[in-house]
Scaffold this active site. Structure first.
Site, PDB file in Angstrom:
ATOM      1  N   LYS A  37     -30.318  20.608 -76.926  1.00  0.00           N
ATOM      2  CA  LYS A  37     -28.887  20.391 -77.121  1.00  0.00           C
ATOM      3  C   LYS A  37     -28.670  19.420 -78.275  1.00  0.00           C
ATOM      4  O   LYS A  37     -29.435  18.463 -78.451  1.00  0.00           O
ATOM      5  CB  LYS A  37     -28.316  19.825 -75.811  1.00  0.00           C
ATOM      6  CG  LYS A  37     -26.817  19.583 -75.781  1.00  0.00           C
ATOM      7  CD  LYS A  37     -26.442  19.060 -74.399  1.00  0.00           C
ATOM      8  CE  LYS A  37     -24.938  18.846 -74.236  1.00  0.00           C
ATOM      9  NZ  LYS A  37     -24.601  18.410 -72.854  1.00  0.00           N
ATOM     10  N   SER A 114     -21.296  20.937 -70.728  1.00  0.00           N
ATOM     11  CA  SER A 114     -21.316  20.935 -72.175  1.00  0.00           C
ATOM     12  C   SER A 114     -22.623  21.447 -72.771  1.00  0.00           C
ATOM     13  O   SER A 114     -22.739  21.601 -73.983  1.00  0.00           O
ATOM     14  CB  SER A 114     -21.039  19.518 -72.689  1.00  0.00           C
ATOM     15  OG  SER A 114     -22.076  18.619 -72.273  1.00  0.00           O
ATOM     16  N   SER A 138     -22.843  18.864 -66.639  1.00  0.00           N
ATOM     17  CA  SER A 138     -23.082  19.658 -67.841  1.00  0.00           C
ATOM     18  C   SER A 138     -24.395  20.411 -67.884  1.00  0.00           C
ATOM     19  O   SER A 138     -24.624  21.199 -68.797  1.00  0.00           O
ATOM     20  CB  SER A 138     -22.960  18.769 -69.085  1.00  0.00           C
ATOM     21  OG  SER A 138     -21.624  18.353 -69.254  1.00  0.00           O
TER      22      SER A 138
END
Length: 395
Positions: A37, A114, A138
């Site tokens: 990420k 996210s 997330s």
């Protein structure tokens, strides 16, 4: 075609040339590929955090973040950085600057955020494992929406060095995989511990099952029955006697306050472009009354005490990871906000208590995945990994 060679057909990776770094030869994860990420530092590459203005304010890192370095040292190959909701302030996975990654398991629906790009990349087979972060859900939410194994480990268990913070008292590093064996391999490396003993007591969170859509609760019942066959007959208890929405309100108070403290200097100095929902959340954190903050801090202590009571060693709690399958893509803000609020009611315990939570895939509603979560007491992460392996073997 291997994950390292696959084209990004699901818009999982950040725009621009793909980063590729070979892992250490002969490591326990050799032959596996991973993505990170865009909150994790990779040496020589800007950490943009899902916002095109953020990298301008921050220097390019000169070393890998802890999680990235750990996987490289174990032999896994890094094949790219993945899209995230802006500075991890989102739960559905829609990024107005980089676009919304495709949920391969339900293409007309959001992937969840996210850690949206990481989940999308694993679900599409573009890599074997992927790093995400979990502050308010997330990793757990995109794992549920995309049909993946995903863990939020015990808070503080895995170093967050070289990971862009949001709310440090809730931030964790997490990871995804498609199958339990691969998930256990990476978990052994990240946790520094092999899968542990299976739990011997199972509790069903009756308030969480009652809060989920009836179709979700029904779809998860066979998985609960499989858990009972592994662990033993379940009992029922309320996870949050004060109310799931009360715990969610406490997390939605504490997290934005810390997020504002984290990003205040950048916002005041750089005046960045932000999506409306992200900016609104930060403003709310900046304006949170002291009385509300104090109440939320006390509720965190109550939540921690509750799960200490419910989850002695050898005990796990199960609940729906999300109250519904992934929403459709492109819904308007007035429709999305109540959905976000409902999701937080089943995720707030992570940030409030710091207990480890693992999403188990294996159920669906109207063709879209929904996950069953298992939670253990702090430090009991390895028992969750063992349970995931047993569940897949019993399927």
């Amino acid at each position: 075609m291997t994950g390292a060679e696959a084209a990004d057909r699901v818009n999982a990776f950040v725009p621009g040339p793909r980063i590729r770094i070979a892992g250490k030869a002969g490591g326990p994860l050799s032959g596996l590929s991973f993505a990170a990420k865009d909150l994790f530092d990779v040496a020589g590459v800007p950490t943009a955090g899902g916002n095109h203005d953020f990298a301008r304010f921050n220097p390019v890192p000169d070393r890998h973040g802890f999680a990235v370095q750990t996987l490289l040292d174990a032999g896994a190959d890094l094949v790219g950085k993945t899209i995230t909701d802006e500075v991890s302030l989102g739960i559905l996975g829609e990024n107005p600057f980089d676009g919304t990654p495709l949920n391969s398991a339900a293409p007309e629906r959001v992937p969840g955020g996210s850690s949206s790009g990481s989940a999308a990349a694993v679900a599409a087979g573009l890599c074997d494992i992927a790093l995400g972060t979990d502050t308010g859900g997330s990793v757990r939410v995109p794992a549920s929406f995309c049909g993946l194994y995903g863990i939020r480990p015990t808070h503080g268990r895995v170093s967050v060095e070289g990971m862009l913070p949001q709310a440090p008292s809730s931030d964790t590093t997490g990871w995804f995989a498609r199958d339990a064996e691969t998930f256990a391999r990476v978990s052994t490396i990240m946790l520094g511990e092999a899968p542990g003993a299976l739990p011997t007591r199972l509790i069903i969170a009756s308030d969480a099952f009652g809060f989920a859509d009836p179709e979700v609760a029904q779809a998860l019942r066979p998985m609960v029955a499989r858990l009972e066959a592994i662990v033993g007959p379940a009992s029922e208890a309320l996870m949050a006697p004060q109310g799931l929405s009360v715990w969610a309100r406490a997390q939605r108070t504490l997290q934005p306050v810390e997020a504002w403290q984290t990003f205040q200097r950048w916002i005041e100095s750089d005046n960045p472009r932000l999506a409306f929902s992200v900016a609104a959340g930060l403003v709310a954190g900046a304006q949170m009354p002291a009385g509300e903050r104090n109440w939320a801090a006390m509720m965190r202590l109550e939540a921690q005490a509750r799960l200490r009571h419910l989850l002695p060693p050898g005990t796990i709690l199960c609940l729906p990871t999300t109250p519904f399958p992934a929403p459709l893509r492109g819904l308007p803000l007035p429709v999305l906000q109540p959905l976000r609020d409902r999701i937080s009611c089943l995720c707030a315990q992570g940030g409030l208590t710091g207990c480890p939570q693992l999403n188990l895939p294996g159920a669906s509603v109207a063709g879209a995945p929904v996950g069953l979560s298992i939670i253990a007491g702090r430090g009991e992460d390895a028992s969750l990994i063992a349970t995931a392996l047993a569940m897949e073997n019993a399927a």
